[in-house]
Design an enzyme around this catalytic site. Structure first.
Site, PDB file in Angstrom:
ATOM      1  N   CYS A  75       0.733  -1.358  -0.142  1.00 30.37           N
ATOM      2  CA  CYS A  75       0.088   0.078  -0.123  1.00 30.37           C
ATOM      3  C   CYS A  75       0.903   1.376   0.009  1.00 30.37           C
ATOM      4  O   CYS A  75       1.447   1.883  -0.950  1.00 30.37           O
ATOM      5  CB  CYS A  75      -1.261  -0.414   0.797  1.00 30.37           C
ATOM      6  N   HIS A 162      -3.071  -5.276   0.291  1.00 24.51           N
ATOM      7  CA  HIS A 162      -2.761  -5.801   1.832  1.00 24.51           C
ATOM      8  C   HIS A 162      -2.977  -7.310   2.213  1.00 24.51           C
ATOM      9  O   HIS A 162      -4.342  -8.360   2.869  1.00 24.51           O
ATOM     10  CB  HIS A 162      -3.539  -5.451   2.903  1.00 24.51           C
ATOM     11  N   GLU A 164      -1.795  -8.783   4.089  1.00 25.31           N
ATOM     12  CA  GLU A 164      -1.472  -9.813   5.828  1.00 25.31           C
ATOM     13  C   GLU A 164      -2.762 -10.221   6.239  1.00 25.31           C
ATOM     14  O   GLU A 164      -3.354 -10.481   6.974  1.00 25.31           O
ATOM     15  CB  GLU A 164      -0.645  -8.591   6.838  1.00 25.31           C
TER      16      GLU A 164
END
EC number: 6.3.5.2
Length: 184
Positions: A75, A162, A164
């Site tokens: 990001c 993202h 994660e």
């Protein structure tokens, strides 16, 4: 083995990146983005530039790109890479945070093993508007022309999404690919 450093850019997901890597049994440490570049170079085998609120609060991140270490930007980390290497970042046309279908269009180590299309969670408040010279676009979506890019020669990669978060399809694969790049 030296850890991979997650550089904290004041974003809400930096701790999730750290935890995800730890849970994957990848040696990891989190450092502030004000860490001197020479300490980063001496302390790790790869760098993940985490997300954050703005390029103005990116600390020393641009300098970390010149250390010869593999870098993965997530990001804001992608935006740091783009601007530091001569590209441009601007407001996204769709803004906000949510699910996006991404088409993987370029062959790359960082996205190796992914199918041609994946569903990810991303923020598109800002996005890469101009890709730096020497970088290749690896993925795009209907709302963003640069969902992933990289320079295989420099071992510097970035994604808009993202990996994660649990809503991103097979985010672990991206981290495994980066870990492999860090071992080369």
């Amino acid at each position: 083995m030296r850890p991979i450093f997650v550089v904290n850019n004041h974003g809400q997901f930096n701790h999730l990146i750290h935890r995800k890597l730890r849970d994957m049994e990848i040696e990891v440490a989190m450092v502030p983005n004000t860490t001197p570049p020479e300490e980063v170079a001496a302390g790790c085998r790869g760098i993940i530039l985490g997300g954050g609120p703005s390029l103005e609060r990116a600390g020393n991140c641009a300098e970390y790109l010149d250390l010869g270490l593999p870098v993965l930007g997530i990001c804001l980390g992608l935006h740091i890479i783009a601007t530091a290497r001569g590209g441009a970042v601007g407001p996204g046309s769709h803004g906000g945070y949510g699910g996006v279908s991404v088409e993987i269009t370029g062959e790359s180590e960082i996205l190796g093993g992914y199918p041609e299309q994946i569903h990810v969670w991303a923020s598109h408040a800002d996005e890469v508007k101009e890709v730096p010279a020497g970088f290749t676009v690896y993925a795009h979506s209907d709302i963003c022309p640069v969902e992933a890019m990289g320079s295989a020669e420099d071992r510097i990669f970035g994604v808009q999404w993202h990996p994660e978060v649990s809503h991103t399809e097979d985010g672990d694969l991206l981290f495994r690919n980066f870990e492999r790049i860090c071992e080369e």
